[in-house]
Structure formats: structure tokens, C-alpha cells
Motif scaffolding. Sequence first.
Motif, short mmCIF file in Angstrom:
data_model
loop_
_atom_site.label_atom_id
_atom_site.label_comp_id
_atom_site.label_asym_id
_atom_site.label_seq_id
_atom_site.Cartn_x
_atom_site.Cartn_y
_atom_site.Cartn_z
N THR A 100 -1.35 30.74 -17.63
CA THR A 100 -1.25 31.78 -16.62
C THR A 100 -0.52 31.25 -15.39
N ALA A 101 0.51 31.99 -14.99
CA ALA A 101 1.36 31.56 -13.88
C ALA A 101 0.97 32.24 -12.58
N SER A 102 1.15 31.53 -11.50
CA SER A 102 0.98 32.11 -10.17
C SER A 102 2.06 31.55 -9.26
N GLY A 103 2.42 32.34 -8.26
CA GLY A 103 3.46 31.91 -7.34
C GLY A 103 4.86 32.25 -7.82
N PHE A 104 4.98 32.82 -9.01
CA PHE A 104 6.27 33.25 -9.53
C PHE A 104 6.00 34.23 -10.68
N THR A 105 7.04 34.93 -11.11
CA THR A 105 6.90 35.84 -12.24
C THR A 105 7.68 35.31 -13.43
N LEU A 106 7.19 35.61 -14.61
CA LEU A 106 7.82 35.13 -15.83
C LEU A 106 9.20 35.72 -16.06
N ASP A 107 9.51 36.82 -15.37
CA ASP A 107 10.81 37.46 -15.56
C ASP A 107 11.97 36.51 -15.27
N TYR A 108 11.74 35.51 -14.45
CA TYR A 108 12.86 34.71 -13.95
C TYR A 108 12.84 33.25 -14.42
N TYR A 109 11.82 32.86 -15.18
CA TYR A 109 11.71 31.47 -15.57
C TYR A 109 11.39 31.33 -17.04
N THR A 110 11.70 30.16 -17.56
CA THR A 110 11.36 29.79 -18.93
C THR A 110 10.07 28.98 -18.92
N ILE A 146 9.85 29.63 -24.42
CA ILE A 146 10.22 31.05 -24.40
C ILE A 146 10.98 31.32 -23.12
N SER A 147 12.14 31.94 -23.26
CA SER A 147 12.99 32.16 -22.10
C SER A 147 12.54 33.38 -21.32
N SER A 148 13.18 33.60 -20.20
CA SER A 148 12.72 34.61 -19.25
C SER A 148 12.93 36.02 -19.77
N GLU A 203 -2.80 16.15 -37.10
CA GLU A 203 -1.70 15.63 -36.28
C GLU A 203 -1.31 16.56 -35.14
N ASP A 204 -1.91 17.74 -35.06
CA ASP A 204 -1.70 18.62 -33.90
C ASP A 204 -2.62 18.24 -32.74
N THR A 205 -3.53 17.31 -32.98
CA THR A 205 -4.44 16.88 -31.92
C THR A 205 -3.66 16.27 -30.77
N ALA A 206 -3.88 16.80 -29.57
CA ALA A 206 -3.14 16.34 -28.39
C ALA A 206 -3.64 17.10 -27.17
N VAL A 207 -3.20 16.65 -26.02
CA VAL A 207 -3.34 17.47 -24.80
C VAL A 207 -2.09 18.35 -24.71
N TYR A 208 -2.31 19.63 -24.58
CA TYR A 208 -1.22 20.59 -24.52
C TYR A 208 -1.00 21.02 -23.07
N TYR A 209 0.27 20.96 -22.67
CA TYR A 209 0.66 21.31 -21.31
C TYR A 209 1.66 22.45 -21.35
N CYS A 210 1.58 23.34 -20.37
CA CYS A 210 2.68 24.28 -20.19
C CYS A 210 3.47 23.86 -18.95
N ALA A 211 4.71 24.26 -18.94
CA ALA A 211 5.63 23.86 -17.87
C ALA A 211 6.61 24.99 -17.61
N VAL A 212 7.14 25.03 -16.40
CA VAL A 212 8.08 26.07 -16.02
C VAL A 212 9.42 25.43 -15.67
N ALA A 213 10.48 26.06 -16.15
CA ALA A 213 11.84 25.58 -15.88
C ALA A 213 12.75 26.79 -15.71
N ASP A 214 14.00 26.52 -15.34
CA ASP A 214 14.92 27.62 -15.07
C ASP A 214 15.44 28.27 -16.35
N SER A 215 15.55 27.51 -17.43
CA SER A 215 16.10 28.03 -18.67
C SER A 215 15.67 27.14 -19.82
N ILE A 216 15.95 27.58 -21.05
CA ILE A 216 15.62 26.75 -22.21
C ILE A 216 16.44 25.46 -22.16
#
Length: 123
Positions: free
Chosen positions: A23-33, A51-53, A89-102
Motif C-alpha cells: 500500500t502506497a502513500s504520498g504518491f499515486t500508482l498512476d505515475y510510478y512503477t 508493474i508499470s504505471s 525456494e520462495d522463502t525470503a523477505v519480500y519487499y516492494c519498491a517504487v520507481a519511475d518506470s520498469i
Amino acid sequence: QLQLVESGGGLVQPGGSLRLSCTASGFTLDYYTIGWFRQAPGKEREGVSFISSRDANTYYADSVKGRFTISKDNAKNTVYLQMNSLKPEDTAVYYCAVADSIVTVVLGQIRSWGQGTQVAVSS
């Protein structure tokens, strides 16, 4: 300020499913990947799915293709990672991140990271 909060991790048996939320805050998904990454103990962080914007183009690592599905709900400003047929082998810490594009997320040009959520696949 771009902020991300992950949830939905846990312990699941092999072959099971989990759905992670970012869940994102401080920005909208429309403009970021948004990208999902994971880091297993003793291993480098790796990109799992992006997933792109606006056009919602998606990318999957070969290791999860056909098992994981990324999606987003712009109204909730949330990106999901549906993980099926989970393997140890999927065991891990999963992180989400925001960037300008793919392109920039693949290059590691990340604007902000979430705190991570633990996924453990074990019998």
C-alpha cells in the motif's frame, strides 16, 4: 514522501498460496512503477515482478512465471502479488519498491523501499 507498507506474509506449506499487499502513500500508482523484490538468507536481493504505471505492463522473473501474478487497485493505491504453488525456494523477505518506470526499476534506481514482509514455505 513516497512510502510503502507491505503485508500478507506468513508461513505456508509447499504448494500453498499467499497474497502480498503493498500500500502506497504520498504518491499515486498512476505515475510510478511498483516492483516486488525478495531476499533469501545469504543471497542477494532479486527482482520478482514489476508493474508499470498507466499501461500496467508486467514483468516476471523466470523463477516465478506462471505461479505469481502482480496486479494493482488504483482506487486503493495498492499493488498485490498473488503467489500460488509456493516452493521452499520462495522463502525470503519480500519487499516492494517504487520507481519511475520498469526500466529504472530493473536498473535498481529505486525511489523508496517498503520495510519487507517475511514469507516462509515449509512443511
